[in-house]
Design a protein around this motif. Structure first.
Motif, PDB file in Angstrom:
ATOM      1  N   THR A 157       7.939  10.092 -16.981  1.00  0.00           N
ATOM      2  CA  THR A 157       6.756   9.339 -16.561  1.00  0.00           C
ATOM      3  C   THR A 157       7.174   8.182 -15.662  1.00  0.00           C
ATOM      4  O   THR A 157       8.123   7.473 -15.971  1.00  0.00           O
ATOM      5  CB  THR A 157       5.996   8.787 -17.784  1.00  0.00           C
ATOM      6  OG1 THR A 157       5.621   9.886 -18.608  1.00  0.00           O
ATOM      7  CG2 THR A 157       4.751   8.024 -17.370  1.00  0.00           C
ATOM      8  N   TYR A 158       6.459   7.989 -14.565  1.00  0.00           N
ATOM      9  CA  TYR A 158       6.784   6.903 -13.638  1.00  0.00           C
ATOM     10  C   TYR A 158       5.693   5.848 -13.694  1.00  0.00           C
ATOM     11  O   TYR A 158       4.507   6.173 -13.626  1.00  0.00           O
ATOM     12  CB  TYR A 158       6.928   7.433 -12.208  1.00  0.00           C
ATOM     13  CG  TYR A 158       7.368   6.359 -11.247  1.00  0.00           C
ATOM     14  CD1 TYR A 158       8.654   5.840 -11.299  1.00  0.00           C
ATOM     15  CD2 TYR A 158       6.484   5.818 -10.325  1.00  0.00           C
ATOM     16  CE1 TYR A 158       9.061   4.833 -10.440  1.00  0.00           C
ATOM     17  CE2 TYR A 158       6.888   4.810  -9.466  1.00  0.00           C
ATOM     18  CZ  TYR A 158       8.167   4.327  -9.529  1.00  0.00           C
ATOM     19  OH  TYR A 158       8.564   3.307  -8.693  1.00  0.00           O
ATOM     20  N   ARG A 159       6.108   4.575 -13.836  1.00  0.00           N
ATOM     21  CA  ARG A 159       5.163   3.453 -13.838  1.00  0.00           C
ATOM     22  C   ARG A 159       5.551   2.488 -12.728  1.00  0.00           C
ATOM     23  O   ARG A 159       6.719   2.176 -12.538  1.00  0.00           O
ATOM     24  CB  ARG A 159       5.218   2.714 -15.170  1.00  0.00           C
ATOM     25  CG  ARG A 159       4.486   3.422 -16.268  1.00  0.00           C
ATOM     26  CD  ARG A 159       4.286   2.487 -17.474  1.00  0.00           C
ATOM     27  NE  ARG A 159       3.532   3.160 -18.494  1.00  0.00           N
ATOM     28  CZ  ARG A 159       4.077   3.922 -19.432  1.00  0.00           C
ATOM     29  NH1 ARG A 159       5.373   4.085 -19.472  1.00  0.00           N
ATOM     30  NH2 ARG A 159       3.320   4.510 -20.331  1.00  0.00           N
ATOM     31  N   TYR A 160       4.514   2.014 -12.040  1.00  0.00           N
ATOM     32  CA  TYR A 160       4.712   1.002 -10.992  1.00  0.00           C
ATOM     33  C   TYR A 160       3.487   0.108 -11.029  1.00  0.00           C
ATOM     34  O   TYR A 160       2.400   0.524 -10.655  1.00  0.00           O
ATOM     35  CB  TYR A 160       4.854   1.669  -9.618  1.00  0.00           C
ATOM     36  CG  TYR A 160       5.087   0.699  -8.484  1.00  0.00           C
ATOM     37  CD1 TYR A 160       6.326   0.109  -8.286  1.00  0.00           C
ATOM     38  CD2 TYR A 160       4.054   0.365  -7.613  1.00  0.00           C
ATOM     39  CE1 TYR A 160       6.537  -0.782  -7.246  1.00  0.00           C
ATOM     40  CE2 TYR A 160       4.255  -0.524  -6.574  1.00  0.00           C
ATOM     41  CZ  TYR A 160       5.503  -1.089  -6.397  1.00  0.00           C
ATOM     42  OH  TYR A 160       5.711  -1.975  -5.362  1.00  0.00           O
ATOM     43  N   GLY A 161       3.642  -1.097 -11.566  1.00  0.00           N
ATOM     44  CA  GLY A 161       2.479  -1.978 -11.734  1.00  0.00           C
ATOM     45  C   GLY A 161       1.519  -1.335 -12.718  1.00  0.00           C
ATOM     46  O   GLY A 161       1.890  -0.963 -13.826  1.00  0.00           O
ATOM     47  N   ASP A 162       0.260  -1.163 -12.314  1.00  0.00           N
ATOM     48  CA  ASP A 162      -0.763  -0.546 -13.166  1.00  0.00           C
ATOM     49  C   ASP A 162      -0.809   0.970 -13.005  1.00  0.00           C
ATOM     50  O   ASP A 162      -1.612   1.635 -13.645  1.00  0.00           O
ATOM     51  CB  ASP A 162      -2.150  -1.118 -12.809  1.00  0.00           C
ATOM     52  CG  ASP A 162      -2.259  -2.600 -13.137  1.00  0.00           C
ATOM     53  OD1 ASP A 162      -1.483  -3.076 -13.994  1.00  0.00           O
ATOM     54  OD2 ASP A 162      -3.101  -3.286 -12.536  1.00  0.00           O
ATOM     55  N   ILE A 163       0.039   1.509 -12.154  1.00  0.00           N
ATOM     56  CA  ILE A 163       0.006   2.938 -11.854  1.00  0.00           C
ATOM     57  C   ILE A 163       0.936   3.685 -12.801  1.00  0.00           C
ATOM     58  O   ILE A 163       2.065   3.284 -13.035  1.00  0.00           O
ATOM     59  CB  ILE A 163       0.444   3.191 -10.391  1.00  0.00           C
ATOM     60  CG1 ILE A 163      -0.519   2.493  -9.439  1.00  0.00           C
ATOM     61  CG2 ILE A 163       0.531   4.677 -10.090  1.00  0.00           C
ATOM     62  CD1 ILE A 163      -0.006   2.401  -8.018  1.00  0.00           C
ATOM     63  N   GLU A 164       0.432   4.781 -13.356  1.00  0.00           N
ATOM     64  CA  GLU A 164       1.250   5.655 -14.187  1.00  0.00           C
ATOM     65  C   GLU A 164       1.041   7.074 -13.686  1.00  0.00           C
ATOM     66  O   GLU A 164      -0.095   7.520 -13.496  1.00  0.00           O
ATOM     67  CB  GLU A 164       0.834   5.561 -15.659  1.00  0.00           C
ATOM     68  CG  GLU A 164       1.687   6.407 -16.576  1.00  0.00           C
ATOM     69  CD  GLU A 164       1.315   6.257 -18.040  1.00  0.00           C
ATOM     70  OE1 GLU A 164       1.281   7.287 -18.726  1.00  0.00           O
ATOM     71  OE2 GLU A 164       1.062   5.126 -18.478  1.00  0.00           O
ATOM     72  N   ALA A 165       2.146   7.789 -13.455  1.00  0.00           N
ATOM     73  CA  ALA A 165       2.054   9.143 -12.929  1.00  0.00           C
ATOM     74  C   ALA A 165       3.214   9.976 -13.456  1.00  0.00           C
ATOM     75  O   ALA A 165       4.230   9.441 -13.911  1.00  0.00           O
ATOM     76  CB  ALA A 165       2.087   9.116 -11.399  1.00  0.00           C
ATOM     77  N   TYR A 189       9.528   7.412  -6.366  1.00  0.00           N
ATOM     78  CA  TYR A 189      10.162   6.128  -6.645  1.00  0.00           C
ATOM     79  C   TYR A 189       9.789   5.137  -5.550  1.00  0.00           C
ATOM     80  O   TYR A 189      10.011   5.397  -4.376  1.00  0.00           O
ATOM     81  CB  TYR A 189      11.683   6.314  -6.722  1.00  0.00           C
ATOM     82  CG  TYR A 189      12.387   5.173  -7.362  1.00  0.00           C
ATOM     83  CD1 TYR A 189      12.224   4.908  -8.714  1.00  0.00           C
ATOM     84  CD2 TYR A 189      13.205   4.347  -6.627  1.00  0.00           C
ATOM     85  CE1 TYR A 189      12.872   3.853  -9.316  1.00  0.00           C
ATOM     86  CE2 TYR A 189      13.873   3.285  -7.225  1.00  0.00           C
ATOM     87  CZ  TYR A 189      13.691   3.050  -8.566  1.00  0.00           C
ATOM     88  OH  TYR A 189      14.333   2.001  -9.158  1.00  0.00           O
ATOM     89  N   ALA A 190       9.213   4.002  -5.924  1.00  0.00           N
ATOM     90  CA  ALA A 190       8.662   3.058  -4.956  1.00  0.00           C
ATOM     91  C   ALA A 190       9.630   1.965  -4.531  1.00  0.00           C
ATOM     92  O   ALA A 190       9.232   0.998  -3.909  1.00  0.00           O
ATOM     93  CB  ALA A 190       7.382   2.436  -5.513  1.00  0.00           C
ATOM     94  N   ARG A 216       0.837  -1.207   0.000  1.00  0.00           N
ATOM     95  CA  ARG A 216       0.000   0.000   0.000  1.00  0.00           C
ATOM     96  C   ARG A 216       0.870   1.254   0.000  1.00  0.00           C
ATOM     97  O   ARG A 216       0.600   2.216  -0.709  1.00  0.00           O
ATOM     98  CB  ARG A 216      -0.912   0.027   1.225  1.00  0.00           C
ATOM     99  CG  ARG A 216      -2.119  -0.859   1.108  1.00  0.00           C
ATOM    100  CD  ARG A 216      -3.051  -0.604   2.294  1.00  0.00           C
ATOM    101  NE  ARG A 216      -3.960  -1.698   2.452  1.00  0.00           N
ATOM    102  CZ  ARG A 216      -4.306  -2.242   3.611  1.00  0.00           C
ATOM    103  NH1 ARG A 216      -3.810  -1.777   4.737  1.00  0.00           N
ATOM    104  NH2 ARG A 216      -5.149  -3.236   3.653  1.00  0.00           N
ATOM    105  N   GLY A 217       1.919   1.224   0.812  1.00  0.00           N
ATOM    106  CA  GLY A 217       2.820   2.373   0.886  1.00  0.00           C
ATOM    107  C   GLY A 217       3.511   2.638  -0.438  1.00  0.00           C
ATOM    108  O   GLY A 217       3.612   3.781  -0.880  1.00  0.00           O
ATOM    109  N   ARG A 218       3.973   1.575  -1.081  1.00  0.00           N
ATOM    110  CA  ARG A 218       4.638   1.735  -2.377  1.00  0.00           C
ATOM    111  C   ARG A 218       3.667   2.254  -3.437  1.00  0.00           C
ATOM    112  O   ARG A 218       4.017   3.101  -4.251  1.00  0.00           O
ATOM    113  CB  ARG A 218       5.238   0.402  -2.830  1.00  0.00           C
ATOM    114  CG  ARG A 218       6.464   0.012  -2.051  1.00  0.00           C
ATOM    115  CD  ARG A 218       7.121  -1.231  -2.651  1.00  0.00           C
ATOM    116  NE  ARG A 218       8.187  -1.689  -1.783  1.00  0.00           N
ATOM    117  CZ  ARG A 218       8.172  -2.822  -1.117  1.00  0.00           C
ATOM    118  NH1 ARG A 218       7.164  -3.656  -1.247  1.00  0.00           N
ATOM    119  NH2 ARG A 218       9.174  -3.156  -0.344  1.00  0.00           N
ATOM    120  N   SER A 219       2.437   1.734  -3.408  1.00  0.00           N
ATOM    121  CA  SER A 219       1.437   2.185  -4.381  1.00  0.00           C
ATOM    122  C   SER A 219       1.117   3.661  -4.188  1.00  0.00           C
ATOM    123  O   SER A 219       1.014   4.418  -5.151  1.00  0.00           O
ATOM    124  CB  SER A 219       0.156   1.359  -4.263  1.00  0.00           C
ATOM    125  OG  SER A 219       0.393   0.051  -4.695  1.00  0.00           O
TER     126      SER A 219
END
Length: 165
Positions: free
Chosen positions: A149-157, A68-69, A57-60
């Motif tokens: 652009t930062y991507r982590y799993g399904d997250i893009e920001a 950066y996660a 949850r924290g990383r998301s």
């Protein structure tokens, strides 16, 4: 799994000692020991799952904000302890820019040809080794990241990191 390990221990006359349960023995047939040991294992597993869930949850949340996660910083960046985002590593960033320059100047070049050119020009990997086609591909595949652009799993920001390209 644990049952199989205990079976092997018993077969070879090995016992298990526990700090939390000093009287426990795998050789006793006491149902109370069996129950307490099973409950302790369940509680340990529950705690591990709970910790993993909280970390996830924290990383998301951090990723949704563009931060950066975790994990090893992408080539071209360095992660400094205590800072909220990764920083550009100028030496590696120069290499990243050169990879994209070569790809743009020579669109028909293979990944191997780009790697060979980098090696001839004296560029090295994070470990100080020569480049291979795999490392060149990793850099080219992260164009969006290098553009901010930062991507982590399904997250893009929009990343908090400085863009290199």
């Amino acid at each position: 799994m644990k049952v199989l390990v205990h079976r092997e221990f018993k077969k070879h006359g090995v016992d298990v000692r526990s700090i939390e349960q000093p009287t426990y023995s795998i050789h006793k047939k006491d149902p109370n020991d069996f129950l307490i040991n099973g409950l302790m294992e369940l509680l340990d597993q529950y705690q591990r799952l709970e910790i993993a869930l909280k970390l996830g949850r924290g990383r998301s949340k951090k990723a949704q904000q563009g931060g950066y996660a975790g994990g090893r910083a992408t080539f071209g960046y360095k992660a400094n302890k205590g800072q909220k985002c990764i920083q550009v590593d100028e030496k590696q960033a120069k290499t990243v820019r050169r990879v994209f320059q070569l790809k743009e100047q020579h669109p028909s070049w293979t990944l191997t040809q780009i790697a060979e050119s980098l090696n001839e020009e004296g560029f090295t990997t994070q470990q100080g080794s020569m480049f291979t086609k795999v490392q060149v591909k990793r850099i080219l595949d992260r164009r969006d990241f290098y553009s901010g652009t930062y991507r982590y799993g399904d997250i893009e920001a929009e990343g908090l990191h400085q863009a290199i390209l």
